[in-house]
Design an enzyme around this catalytic site. Structure first.
Site, PDB file in Angstrom:
ATOM      1  N   ASP A 383       7.717   4.442  -4.554  1.00  0.00           N
ATOM      2  CA  ASP A 383       6.875   3.398  -3.963  1.00  0.00           C
ATOM      3  C   ASP A 383       7.712   2.421  -3.128  1.00  0.00           C
ATOM      4  O   ASP A 383       8.605   1.748  -3.652  1.00  0.00           O
ATOM      5  CB  ASP A 383       6.177   2.665  -5.130  1.00  0.00           C
ATOM      6  N   GLY A 425       0.502   4.605   3.646  1.00  0.00           N
ATOM      7  CA  GLY A 425       0.062   5.201   4.904  1.00  0.00           C
ATOM      8  C   GLY A 425       0.808   4.711   6.133  1.00  0.00           C
ATOM      9  O   GLY A 425       0.471   5.094   7.256  1.00  0.00           O
ATOM     10  N   ASP A 446      -3.976   0.010  -2.189  1.00  0.00           N
ATOM     11  CA  ASP A 446      -4.463   0.294  -3.546  1.00  0.00           C
ATOM     12  C   ASP A 446      -5.989   0.323  -3.611  1.00  0.00           C
ATOM     13  O   ASP A 446      -6.667  -0.519  -3.030  1.00  0.00           O
ATOM     14  CB  ASP A 446      -3.957  -0.782  -4.509  1.00  0.00           C
TER      15      ASP A 446
HETATM   16  C1  GAL Z   1       1.776  -0.579  -5.718  1.00  0.00           C
HETATM   17  C2  GAL Z   1       1.201   0.817  -5.726  1.00  0.00           C
HETATM   18  C3  GAL Z   1       0.376   0.974  -6.968  1.00  0.00           C
HETATM   19  C4  GAL Z   1       1.255   0.737  -8.176  1.00  0.00           C
HETATM   20  C5  GAL Z   1       1.965  -0.616  -8.087  1.00  0.00           C
HETATM   21  C6  GAL Z   1       2.997  -0.791  -9.186  1.00  0.00           C
HETATM   22  O1  GAL Z   1       2.533  -0.741  -4.570  1.00  0.00           O
HETATM   23  O2  GAL Z   1       0.440   1.041  -4.560  1.00  0.00           O
HETATM   24  O3  GAL Z   1      -0.222   2.253  -7.002  1.00  0.00           O
HETATM   25  O4  GAL Z   1       2.183   1.783  -8.269  1.00  0.00           O
HETATM   26  O5  GAL Z   1       2.596  -0.766  -6.849  1.00  0.00           O
HETATM   27  O6  GAL Z   1       3.666  -1.999  -9.126  1.00  0.00           O
END
Ligand code: GAL
Length: 635
Positions: A383, A425, A446
């Site tokens: 991420d 994306g 999200d």
């Molecule tokens: C976001 C991600 C989520 C989750 C979260 C965890 O950036 O899109 O799906 O993983 O971080 O902190």
């Protein structure tokens, strides 16, 4: 002069200020709707201009009003509230009977208010929506200032929370008959450990047998778990049989040994984020894994049990990443999950810190890949998060760089680890996710459990679906069905049942991963029926992985079709309107000849041979899915 103004002038009308409506039924993703105040409770202010009246909300939000043909117009001044400065970006949309009648375009913090004037002539329902403009909801404090409906004199407007329709009845997942499910094609890298639990359900005890297993693999006939290592590259067609007191089932499962074959079909599994957020623990993950087996999810092909953010501590003096106190022994947890024939996933960021502020992999990529392999990790969600501080700019080179680094690290270890890119994306990742070695990539910000969020994401994926296919899937984010919470306490889902049927139908038609995001120890019957429908899973797991064709019929309904590996066509009918609608599709319009056999997937009902086409009532915010044609399995 606006034509609604002309009409209004000729009719007796009155104004109903938006803030006088019952705002309790307004759905928004953060905070509460405020009467004549911003979402944080301050006076409404856009672009330095104060407004006495209006509604302060937060993206993504929807207010649905039943107008019953009695509204004439809606007008407002809209924008991001000054309380967030120049941050925040939103779009305001006014929908008439499910179709956008007015859009503000993207508005950012600090910009002046935009004037909204919409004719509502004839509208049965009106939705006032604020979207996050595609970049997440942070700082999206949105004001519908000086907002009012012009209605016929004496008319009342009713605000509704949800479609009032009865949920569509879907088939029970429970059946005694012995049945095989799940992927018909699975991949492995030659020489690396292989683990696959043959998915089957039915009255127990079940016995498994397999003919044609490649050298190096063995099957446990009591559990259906196949283990070993396939030494040589190749394609192996394995004839699998399962038998039990309620009969037998057979199918050929193709095992492909080669490079980059780990996601020949979109992953099926669970991820901790939408339910536990940062409060995930080893116990919760263990409970989820056990629930895979007890509920029948494993029997239907769900195999990845994925830990999201919140497992990390700092690093040891030698740099090795440490687990926090909630994960006392990651290797032991992986062993337990593997003993069930399931796989364990983990989460990290290419940046120094994850989105939750935990330890990221920056400058420790190779060491982390080795640690994951040592523990027995099978899946990595990687991420972006704080890598934004490291990247020099937003160029493709910079967007791709950290993902290439981790790809190389994963390639160097003796373990198959599915590689899931998560960067929301950016840079049209669907065009290059495969080139940097991703098995799947997040295409959006999200998701959350509102119709605006789920349907906004899902229906927008049709146009990028052509970039996805075997070994490289678009990931429109994890499922929002069942009990969710993003933290220590869980709550019921805010999507209606019909909306959840739409959610699963969309993700199946898109060949999107099914990563369940709810508490698996509290699965109700409906959620089980949603997640364990054999026909729907067959579409989602289809070995061809072809993109769907999306047809917008222009009245808030859509027809999606997708060619499947057995020569049949999946046909989904969607109704984005608030009220039920009849949707018709002729066979000729989707390239089908004669009177094909039709199977109603959600109801698991054989409709026999159907001439001409389909004409079906689709509930508001609901969906129907059919399999059209006589299956001729390709292997
Ligand atoms: C976001 C991600 C989520 C989750 C979260 C965890 O950036 O899109 O799906 O993983 O971080 O902190």
């Amino acid at each position: 002069m606006w034509h609604w103004a002309l009409i209004a002038a000729s009719l007796q009308t009155q104004a109903i200020p938006m803030e006088d409506l019952d705002l309790k039924a307004m759905v928004q993703e953060w905070g509460q709707p405020q009467k004549s105040r911003s979402v944080d409770g301050r006076p409404l202010s856009i672009g330095g201009v104060r407004f006495e009246r209006g509604v302060g909300t937060h993206a993504s939000s929807t207010l649905t009003v039943l107008a019953d043909g009695k509204a004439v117009a809606f007008r407002a001044k809209v924008g991001v509230d000054d309380e967030v400065g120049t941050r925040g970006s939103v779009e305001f949309v006014v929908l008439k009977d499910g179709r956008a009648a007015w859009r503000s375009g993207v508005l950012r913090g600090g910009q002046p208010a935009k004037e909204c004037q919409v004719s509502l002539q004839g509208a049965k329902t009106v939705e006032l929506r604020v979207t996050d403009a595609g970049d997440g909801i942070d700082y999206d404090h949105a004001d519908w200032a000086a907002a009012s409906f012009e209605v016929l004199a004496g008319a009342k407007l009713r605000v509704v929370a949800r479609p009032e329709e009865a949920p569509m009845k879907i088939a029970s997942h429970r059946r005694d008959r012995t049945e095989l499910h799940g992927p018909r094609i699975v991949g492995t890298t030659p020489g690396r450990p292989f683990l696959f639990r043959i998915p089957a359900t039915g009255k127990s005890p079940l016995r498994f047998s397999a003919n044609g297993l490649p050298e190096g693999l063995t099957l446990d006939p009591a559990t259906g778990i196949v283990r070993g290592r396939v030494p040589k590259p190749g394609t192996y067609d394995v004839k699998v049989e399962v038998s039990g007191p309620a009969g037998k089932d057979r199918r050929t499962i193709r095992i492909v040994a080669g490079k980059g074959k780990l996601a020949l079909t979109p992953p099926l599994g669970w991820n901790s984020w939408n339910v536990w957020g940062l409060s995930v623990s080893a116990d919760k993950v263990r409970d989820a894994a056990r629930a895979f087996v007890e509920t029948g999810l494993a029997g239907h092909g769900y195999q990845y049990v994925n830990i999201d953010d919140g497992w990390e501590a700092g690093r040891a003096p030698d740099g090795e990443v440490l687990c926090n106190e909630k994960f006392p022994d990651m290797k032991a947890l992986a062993d337990e999950v593997h003993a069930l024939g399931l796989k364990l996933g983990i989460y990290s960021s290419p940046g120094p810190k994850t989105c939750g502020g935990y330890e990221g992999s920056y400058r420790h990529e190779l060491q982390d890949a080795r640690t994951y392999a040592k523990w027995g990790i099978d899946y990595l969600k990687y991420d972006w998060c704080s890598y934004g501080q490291i990247a020099k700019d937003g160029s493709l080179v910079e967007l791709q760089k950290p993902y290439k680094v981790m790809r190389e690290a994963l390639d160097s270890v003796d373990r198959d680890i599915v590689y899931s890119l998560c960067q929301y994306g950016m840079g049209d990742v669907w065009k290059w996710g495969n080139l940097v070695g991703g098995d799947l990539w997040r295409t959006t910000g999200d998701i959350t459990d509102t119709w605006g969020s789920m349907s906004g994401i899902g229906f927008a994926q049709g146009k990028i679906a052509k970039y996805a296919g075997p070994s490289g899937w678009n990931d429109p984010d994890m499922l929002v069905v069942g009990m969710v919470g993003w933290g220590p306490s869980v709550r019921p889902n805010r999507l209606t049942k019909n909306e959840q049927i739409t959610h699963i139908s969309l993700w199946a038609m898109l060949a999107a991963p099914f990563l369940i995001g709810c508490d698996l120890t509290k699965l109700d019957e409906f959620t089980k029926d949603l997640l364990m429908n054999h026909e729907i899973l067959e579409i989602q797991q289809d070995p061809l992985g072809k993109p769907p064709v999306q047809r917008d019929l222009g009245d808030g309904t859509e027809v999606w079709t997708r060619r499947l590996w057995d020569g049949t066509i999946a046909v989904a009918l969607f109704n984005r309107n608030f009220a039920a609608k009849e949707v018709a599709v002729s066979w000729s319009s989707i390239g089908v000849q004669g009177s094909p056999r039709v199977l109603d997937c959600w109801r698991r009902k054989d409709l026999g041979r159907v001439p001409n086409g389909l004409r079906q009532r689709v509930p508001g915010h609901g969906a129907l899915v059919f399999k059209v044609g006589t299956p001729k399995p390709a292997w």
